[in-house]
Design an enzyme around this catalytic site. Structure first.
Site, PDB file in Angstrom:
ATOM      1  CE1 TYR A 141     -17.765   9.392  15.828  1.00 31.59           C
ATOM      2  CE2 TYR A 141     -19.718   9.419  17.185  1.00 31.59           C
ATOM      3  CZ  TYR A 141     -18.347   9.325  17.063  1.00 31.59           C
ATOM      4  OH  TYR A 141     -17.570   9.151  18.179  1.00 31.59           O
ATOM      5  CE  LYS A 192      -7.641  19.528  19.355  1.00 25.70           C
ATOM      6  NZ  LYS A 192      -6.752  19.793  20.475  1.00 25.70           N
ATOM      7  CG  ASP A 225      -6.619  19.486  23.727  1.00 26.02           C
ATOM      8  OD1 ASP A 225      -7.464  20.400  23.771  1.00 26.02           O
ATOM      9  OD2 ASP A 225      -5.473  19.661  23.272  1.00 26.02           O
ATOM     10  CG  ASP A 249     -18.946   8.576  21.404  1.00 28.43           C
ATOM     11  OD1 ASP A 249     -19.354   8.017  22.432  1.00 28.43           O
ATOM     12  OD2 ASP A 249     -18.733   7.974  20.338  1.00 28.43           O
ATOM     13  CG  ASP A 253     -18.391   6.636  27.164  1.00 24.52           C
ATOM     14  OD1 ASP A 253     -19.582   6.927  27.332  1.00 24.52           O
ATOM     15  OD2 ASP A 253     -18.021   5.638  26.522  1.00 24.52           O
TER      16      ASP A 253
END
Ligand code: NAD
Length: 368
Positions: A141, A192, A225, A249, A253
């Site tokens: 970000y 990852k 994942d 993020d 959620d």
């Protein structure tokens, strides 16, 4: 030693839910010797209306000095057309940036009484207690280059850069290991590394720090994942999850929705400790200013009250008081009281203030 709390209630339902938090703080002052003094300041649209900016320099300075900042919510349609720099979110982002809040803590806690409100089966979520620790100030970000370039012939290229350094990884991992020690002593580090160099570095640095300082905490690693899948398959396998800004993020959620309504979800954002051991900290509900119900007295104050419970636990190191407050919320839910957002058949619907009253009454009863 008086504790200094800065409340920035903000817009919409912010002042309504923070009003209940103030009553809860008053209860702890009176009955548990908490000794906190509260100051109130503006942030968001209300601050723009008063001062032409979403947060003032004075408020930022007060926030830096406070032991804890408690934020309600900012924003609403009234400020949709204000200049970009003055938009309500800018106040929130500036506070996060100037206080250098690099660690975002998002618990996913499922109260037994609300297990049926989850989109998953009761047995998968009942008793769930996960803490997701998300790196908040680095990663994709913020990494440079971050741009859209025109390649000609109608072709454009968008670039974001995922970048992490050793110290950024170590400081967030340290927060996770410290938290795990106060919980079930397990950390799952998520990246990852199979496809990302920053993931390889993340894996190596977390592992190294673990060997150096936290060998007594159980550390495991998981690809992001797979973690997303495991969170909906068997979420109770996790204790503390630590991950970067982007994966955090998304994963936080997912985890939060396992537990029901937005009106129930607290969060904390913590900064680095200074030489005296003090760290800036901001506690806030995950939900926004809910303009659709603002002013109706219907908002659920529990996310904000549980955010204050996090302040008791992490800033003030009053674990027993935090437990008491969480137990009071649990009791009220078990007694069948519900605000509109968590209403279920056969339960008693109450407003913001009645929910606050019930939590205060439960605190008094539990305190003996
Ligand atoms: P929202 O979280 O405000 O509301 C989403 C839905 O959930 C609404 O139907 C609302 O009524 C309900 N809801 C949220 N909190 C509730 C509570 N405590 N009790 C009962 N119901 C609750 O999200 P939104 O509608 O997308 O955004 C509204 C405004 O809030 C926007 O201006 C947005 O930018 C802002 N916002 C602020 C923050 C923040 O301050 N941290 C976070 C998200 C959104």
């Amino acid at each position: 030693m008086t504790r200094n709390i800065l409340i920035v209630a903000g817009d919409g339902i912010g002042p309504e839910v923070m009003g209940e938090v103030e009553r809860v703080i008053g209860w702890f002052n009176e009955k548990r010797g908490f000794d906190a003094s509260i100051e109130n300041e503006l942030v968001g649209g209300c601050c723009y209306d008063a001062h032409g900016v979403a947060v003032t320099d004075e408020t930022v300075e007060k926030a830096k000095k406070a032991d804890a900042v408690l934020l309600g919510a900012v924003g609403g349609p009234k400020w949709d057309n204000v200049p970009y720099e003055g938009r309500p979110e800018a106040g929130l982002l500036r506070l996060r940036k100037d206080l250098e809040l690099f660690a975002n803590l998002r618990p996913a806690l499922c109260f037994a009484a609300l297990a049926d409100a989850s989109s998953l089966k009761r047995e998968i979520v009942e008793g769930l207690d996960i803490m997701i620790v998300r790196e908040l100030t680095g990663g994709v970000y913020f990494g440079e280059p971050k741009e859209i370039t025109d390649l000609g012939n109608g072709e454009r290229r968008g670039v974001d850069t995922q970048v992490y350094t050793t110290s950024e990884i170590r400081r967030i991992a340290e927060v996770a290991f410290d938290l795990a020690k106060k919980r079930d002593n397990r950390v799952m580090s998520v990246e990852k590394r199979n496809v990302m160099k920053s993931g390889v570095l993340w894996y190596e640095e977390v592992k190294k720090l673990h060997g150096e300082k936290f060998a007594d905490v159980k550390l495991e690693h998981m690809l992001a994942d797979n973690c997303a899948m495991q969170l909906v398959r068997n979420p109770k396998q996790f204790d503390v999850i630590v991950t970067d800004n982007l994966f955090g993020d998304v994963l936080s959620d997912i985890a939060s929705m396992l537990t029901g309504s937005l009106g129930m979800l607290p969060s904390a954002s913590l900064g680095a400790k200074d030489a005296s051991g003090k760290a800036c900290a901001m506690y806030e509900p995950v939900h926004g200013s809910a303009p659709d119900i603002a002013g109706t007295g219907a908002a659920n104050p529990i996310a904000s009250i549980l955010s204050f419970a996090m302040a008791l636990r992490y800033t003030f190191e009053l674990g027993a008081d935090a437990d008491l407050l969480e137990k009071a919320v649990d009791t009220v839910l078990a007694d069948g009281l519900r605000t509109g957002d968590i209403m279920q058949p056969g339960m008693k619907k109450v407003g913001t203030k009645e929910m606050g009253d019930a939590i205060l009454a439960a605190l008094t009863k539990l305190n003996g």
